[in-house]
Design a protein around this motif. Sequence first.
Motif: not given
Length: 431
Positions: A197-205
């Motif tokens: 989930w952290v990697e997915r969050l990083k991909a948003q920004y």
Amino acid sequence: MLRDLPLPLSRKQIASIVESQSAPIALWSGAVSSGKTIASLIAFLIALVAAPDHGLIVVVGRTLQTIERNLIDPLQSKHLFGPLADHVRHTTGSTTATILGRTVHLVGASDARAEGRIRGSTIALAYVDEATLLPHSFWMMLLSRLRVGAESRLLATTNPDGPFHWLRRDFLLRGTEVGLTNWHFTLDDNPSLDPAWVERLKAQYTGMWYRRFILGEWCLAQGAVYDMFDETRHVVDLMPYMRRWTAVGIDYGTTNPFSALLIGQGEDDHLYAVSEYRHDSKTALRQLTDAEYSRGVREWLAAVRRPGEHGAARGVRPEWIFVDPSAASFMTQLWTERVPGIAPAINDVLDGIRSVSVALGSGLLRIHRSCTGLLGELPTYTWDEKAAERGEDKPLKVDDHSADALRYALHSTAHEWRGLIDYEEATGAAA
């Protein structure tokens, strides 16, 4: 109290909770989803139990709705707070809550006028959500209302803003002088997060938003607003069949250009800026009336070619038409003509820019080459550096009409399309 909590806490979270009890002003700052809100809320509950009986307890946020969403809802979650959640009572829309038997006043502070809501009050304990979003004058009034001697306390959270923001300039950098203690959090400080989930969050920004919301840096808004825009990645000549015609965004103009953008969701689950309608009165040497603009938009939508369909299928009916909320007369014209799906756009500029940045940065949004007005504006849409030096994040209001139309359409529907982001694709593109 800590033993009753079901979620694990990091050493930094525990240290901040303990150390905050002796700090006149306690601030948790840093990345999104880094555990700072949970730590600060636990510290608030402990401070609430110890707060003196005289003086008000207040919780402050940008609006009552954000207080309910960001603070009350988590406090009422047994997943987060276990049995303590049973002692948080609130009726949606009410400006008070009962927390651990104490009456807590919920105060929205979206503009400078909000300071009147606490003027004259004596406050024993205050909690502030997203402090950088509060007006400076409200913050100063709040500090002046903490009048229960050494027992008065203020707890606050924030994501970073620009380096010249008043909170950093006047308080963070002068912490010892003003009695402020700050704890800086990163995503790695939250032990309860799933690494995927952290990697997915990083991909948003990307760009500035990545530095602020992922790295937790106080960095300057400068250069291109959409610095992630790449013509080779985002501009297309061919489009698939559209399973949804999601929205039209309209930026109204008379002397300035009038721009409308049509957004569709393709069968490949990408968003597409399919077509653009634009009238520039300076170039055309003629201003149009509301009725003429309405007719122009309707004729444009009726003539839009539907990609991926056999033959020359034309004409679309978008689910929503989001209009610049300041264009009241134009919306009235559309309503009078019974055009369906008309609604005022959500016009939170920074939040809207973040939504467009997420769509571009993740690769979700693609733009057809025919949208020449938008493609001409995106590379030149820049931050106002003079405003940044005053501690404000503002884009320059120059050549932004199609960019605003895109923002209206995407931000007003963000809750629908964020789940479409392919995080594996986004992570690979970011790398």
